[in-house]
Design an enzyme around this catalytic site. Structure first.
Site, PDB file in Angstrom:
ATOM      1  N   SER A   1      -7.531   3.807  11.311  1.00 17.61           N
ATOM      2  CA  SER A   1      -8.082   4.147   9.992  1.00 17.61           C
ATOM      3  C   SER A   1      -9.313   3.277   9.777  1.00 17.61           C
ATOM      4  O   SER A   1      -9.457   2.220  10.409  1.00 17.61           O
ATOM      5  CB  SER A   1      -7.037   3.832   8.924  1.00 17.61           C
ATOM      6  OG  SER A   1      -7.613   3.843   7.630  1.00 17.61           O
TER       7      SER A   1
ATOM      8  N   TYR B   1      -0.248  -1.810   5.101  1.00 16.60           N
ATOM      9  CA  TYR B   1      -0.872  -0.648   5.746  1.00 16.60           C
ATOM     10  C   TYR B   1      -2.191  -1.051   6.413  1.00 16.60           C
ATOM     11  O   TYR B   1      -2.425  -0.744   7.585  1.00 16.60           O
ATOM     12  CB  TYR B   1      -1.117   0.468   4.728  1.00 16.60           C
ATOM     13  CG  TYR B   1      -1.818   1.650   5.351  1.00 16.60           C
ATOM     14  CD1 TYR B   1      -1.117   2.514   6.200  1.00 16.60           C
ATOM     15  CD2 TYR B   1      -3.177   1.896   5.151  1.00 16.60           C
ATOM     16  CE1 TYR B   1      -1.758   3.585   6.814  1.00 16.60           C
ATOM     17  CE2 TYR B   1      -3.823   2.956   5.754  1.00 16.60           C
ATOM     18  CZ  TYR B   1      -3.102   3.804   6.578  1.00 16.60           C
ATOM     19  OH  TYR B   1      -3.734   4.854   7.197  1.00 16.60           O
TER      20      TYR B   1
HETATM   21  N1  LIG Z   1      -5.120  10.837   5.135  1.00 18.57           N
HETATM   22  C1  LIG Z   1      -5.887   9.751   5.173  1.00 18.57           C
HETATM   23  O1  LIG Z   1      -6.690   9.503   4.252  1.00 18.57           O
HETATM   24  C2  LIG Z   1      -5.852   8.866   6.400  1.00 18.57           C
HETATM   25  C3  LIG Z   1      -6.922   7.970   6.588  1.00 18.57           C
HETATM   26  C4  LIG Z   1      -6.900   7.138   7.696  1.00 18.57           C
HETATM   27  C5  LIG Z   1      -5.865   7.192   8.604  1.00 18.57           C
HETATM   28  N2  LIG Z   1      -4.833   8.077   8.398  1.00 18.57           N
HETATM   29  C6  LIG Z   1      -3.753   8.074   9.391  1.00 18.57           C
HETATM   30  O2  LIG Z   1      -3.623   9.364   9.940  1.00 18.57           O
HETATM   31  C7  LIG Z   1      -2.291   9.542  10.430  1.00 18.57           C
HETATM   32  C8  LIG Z   1      -1.766  10.884   9.939  1.00 18.57           C
HETATM   33  O3  LIG Z   1      -1.628  10.830   8.525  1.00 18.57           O
HETATM   34  P1  LIG Z   1      -1.969  12.062   7.584  1.00 18.57           P
HETATM   35  O4  LIG Z   1      -3.174  11.720   6.795  1.00 18.57           O
HETATM   36  O5  LIG Z   1      -1.960  13.338   8.351  1.00 18.57           O
HETATM   37  O6  LIG Z   1      -0.734  11.956   6.569  1.00 18.57           O
HETATM   38  P2  LIG Z   1       0.542  12.890   6.360  1.00 18.57           P
HETATM   39  O7  LIG Z   1       0.103  14.280   6.020  1.00 18.57           O
HETATM   40  O8  LIG Z   1       1.394  12.152   5.393  1.00 18.57           O
HETATM   41  O9  LIG Z   1       1.231  12.925   7.806  1.00 18.57           O
HETATM   42  C9  LIG Z   1       1.967  11.828   8.319  1.00 18.57           C
HETATM   43  C10 LIG Z   1       2.794  12.295   9.498  1.00 18.57           C
HETATM   44  O10 LIG Z   1       3.553  11.168   9.978  1.00 18.57           O
HETATM   45  C11 LIG Z   1       4.913  11.545  10.068  1.00 18.57           C
HETATM   46  N3  LIG Z   1       5.843  10.458   9.800  1.00 18.57           N
HETATM   47  C12 LIG Z   1       5.890   9.642   8.716  1.00 18.57           C
HETATM   48  N4  LIG Z   1       6.978   8.844   8.769  1.00 18.57           N
HETATM   49  C13 LIG Z   1       7.633   9.171   9.915  1.00 18.57           C
HETATM   50  C14 LIG Z   1       8.831   8.724  10.524  1.00 18.57           C
HETATM   51  N5  LIG Z   1       9.619   7.797   9.942  1.00 18.57           N
HETATM   52  N6  LIG Z   1       9.215   9.267  11.698  1.00 18.57           N
HETATM   53  C15 LIG Z   1       8.453  10.233  12.287  1.00 18.57           C
HETATM   54  N7  LIG Z   1       7.313  10.699  11.761  1.00 18.57           N
HETATM   55  C16 LIG Z   1       6.906  10.185  10.581  1.00 18.57           C
HETATM   56  C17 LIG Z   1       5.083  12.626   8.997  1.00 18.57           C
HETATM   57  O11 LIG Z   1       6.181  13.481   9.348  1.00 18.57           O
HETATM   58  P3  LIG Z   1       7.603  13.567   8.606  1.00 18.57           P
HETATM   59  O12 LIG Z   1       7.394  13.174   7.169  1.00 18.57           O
HETATM   60  O13 LIG Z   1       8.013  14.974   8.805  1.00 18.57           O
HETATM   61  O14 LIG Z   1       8.458  12.604   9.373  1.00 18.57           O
HETATM   62  C18 LIG Z   1       3.773  13.381   9.106  1.00 18.57           C
HETATM   63  O15 LIG Z   1       3.848  14.351  10.103  1.00 18.57           O
HETATM   64  C19 LIG Z   1      -1.497   8.341   9.930  1.00 18.57           C
HETATM   65  O16 LIG Z   1      -1.356   7.410  10.980  1.00 18.57           O
HETATM   66  C20 LIG Z   1      -2.372   7.757   8.829  1.00 18.57           C
HETATM   67  O17 LIG Z   1      -2.167   6.376   8.664  1.00 18.57           O
HETATM   68  C21 LIG Z   1      -4.815   8.912   7.327  1.00 18.57           C
END
Ligand SMILES: NC(=O)c1ccc[n+]([C@@H]2O[C@H](COP(=O)([O-])OP(=O)(O)OC[C@H]3O[C@@H](n4cnc5c(N)ncnc54)[C@H](OP(=O)(O)O)[C@@H]3O)[C@@H](O)[C@H]2O)c1
Length: 263
Positions: A142, A155
């Site tokens: 991130s 985080y």
């Molecule tokens: N969105 C942003 O602004 C942003 C910015 C920078 C980095 N990121 C990073 O991008 C990545 C994807 O996030 P996203 O933005 O797509 O958010 P998201 O829509 O909340 O997706 C998160 C994913 O992680 C999975 N996950 C969470 N807890 C888990 C667990 N205990 N076991 C297995 N899987 C788990 C969730 O699946 P389940 O809930 O079905 O388990 C979901 O598929 C993350 O690493 C996040 O830190 C996001």
């Protein structure tokens, strides 16, 4: 068993947001997929969609916050005869609020999913890639990786770990045939801010026009294919990351706290 000639990609966090779009992008570029996260229903729907396009897709529901989850997932893959060519460590979650007031369960989940499972899964699947002299690993960090983040301290720190770990790994593995790419998205459209309890933060409200998850996925997969070590998604995010890394922390700490605090 991998029966098709296409390389096989494992995407964690493939039930929503960036993970879904990375899976779609890799399918479009000729990969078969293993999808994993806790929620099976959205992954089943995605897998059905991918299969309709001629892709082999396997769904493995797993909670990566559980102790030993990475080892069980690796065993499950081996039991099915699936050899992973591309590992995308995308699963991750945030948790907003002052550290002493955060739910200890959420703190544990963040450390387990963002750091422990990512590290263990990489350790378990990497030796096979090195032995085959072929493989790619994407670690989703991130822009939070570039600075400390009051009101989301764990985080931000977890993503600093991912960036540091990934860059070091990319360098260590430079002559092995295995590439490592760290993808650093900025604020992206997904369930992230709601799950983190940060959807009312100034950050979430200020960046109402977040980057679409499919754009982030396209940039990340492009960088992975090109063998880049680090990709920050988008010019604005590159600027923010640079500012986070090089501006004095007496300036960035209050700004970040203001952005992450509930309003
Ligand atoms: N969105 C942003 O602004 C942003 C910015 C920078 C980095 N990121 C990073 O991008 C990545 C994807 O996030 P996203 O933005 O797509 O958010 P998201 O829509 O909340 O997706 C998160 C994913 O992680 C999975 N996950 C969470 N807890 C888990 C667990 N205990 N076991 C297995 N899987 C788990 C969730 O699946 P389940 O809930 O079905 O388990 C979901 O598929 C993350 O690493 C996040 O830190 C996001």
């Amino acid at each position: 068993m991998n029966n098709s000639p296409r390389p096989l990609a494992l995407v964690t966090g493939a039930s929503s947001g960036i993970g879904v779009e990375i899976a779609r992008t890799l399918a479009q570029s000729g990969h078969d997929l293993v999808l994993t996260a806790r929620r099976a229903a959205p992954m089943d729907a995605l897998a059905a969609d991918l299969r309709a396009g001629g892709v082999e897709a396997t769904v493995i529901a797993a909670d990566l916050a559980a102790d030993g989850a990475a080892a069980r997932l690796a065993d499950d893959l081996a039991g099915r005869g699936l050899t992973v060519d591309v590992l995308v460590n995308n699963a991750g979650l945030g948790g907003a609020g002052r550290f002493d007031r955060q739910d200890p369960v959420r703190v544990h989940e963040m450390v387990q999913v963002n750091i422990v499972a990512l590290t263990e899964l990489t350790r378990l699947l990497l030796p096979g890639m090195v032995a085959r002299r072929r493989g790619k690993i994407m670690l989703v960090a991130s822009t939070a990786a570039f600075q400390p983040g009051p009101r989301m301290a764990v985080y931000f720190a977890s993503k600093a770990y991912v960036l540091s770990f990934g860059e070091a790994l990319a360098y260590e593995l430079r002559n092995t045939g295995v590439g490592v790419t760290v993808l650093c998205p900025g604020a992206t459209e997904s369930e992230f801010f709601v799950v983190a309890g940060a959807d009312h933060s100034l950050m979430a409200r200020k960046f109402r026009r977040m980057m679409p998850a499919d754009t982030v996925a396209r940039l990340g997969c492009g960088a992975l294919a090109a063998g880049r070590r680090v990709i920050i998604a988008g010019a604005r995010n590159r600027l923010m990351a640079l500012a986070g890394r090089f501006a004095p922390h007496f300036l960035t700490l209050p700004v970040t706290e203001r952005l992450m605090a509930e309003d």
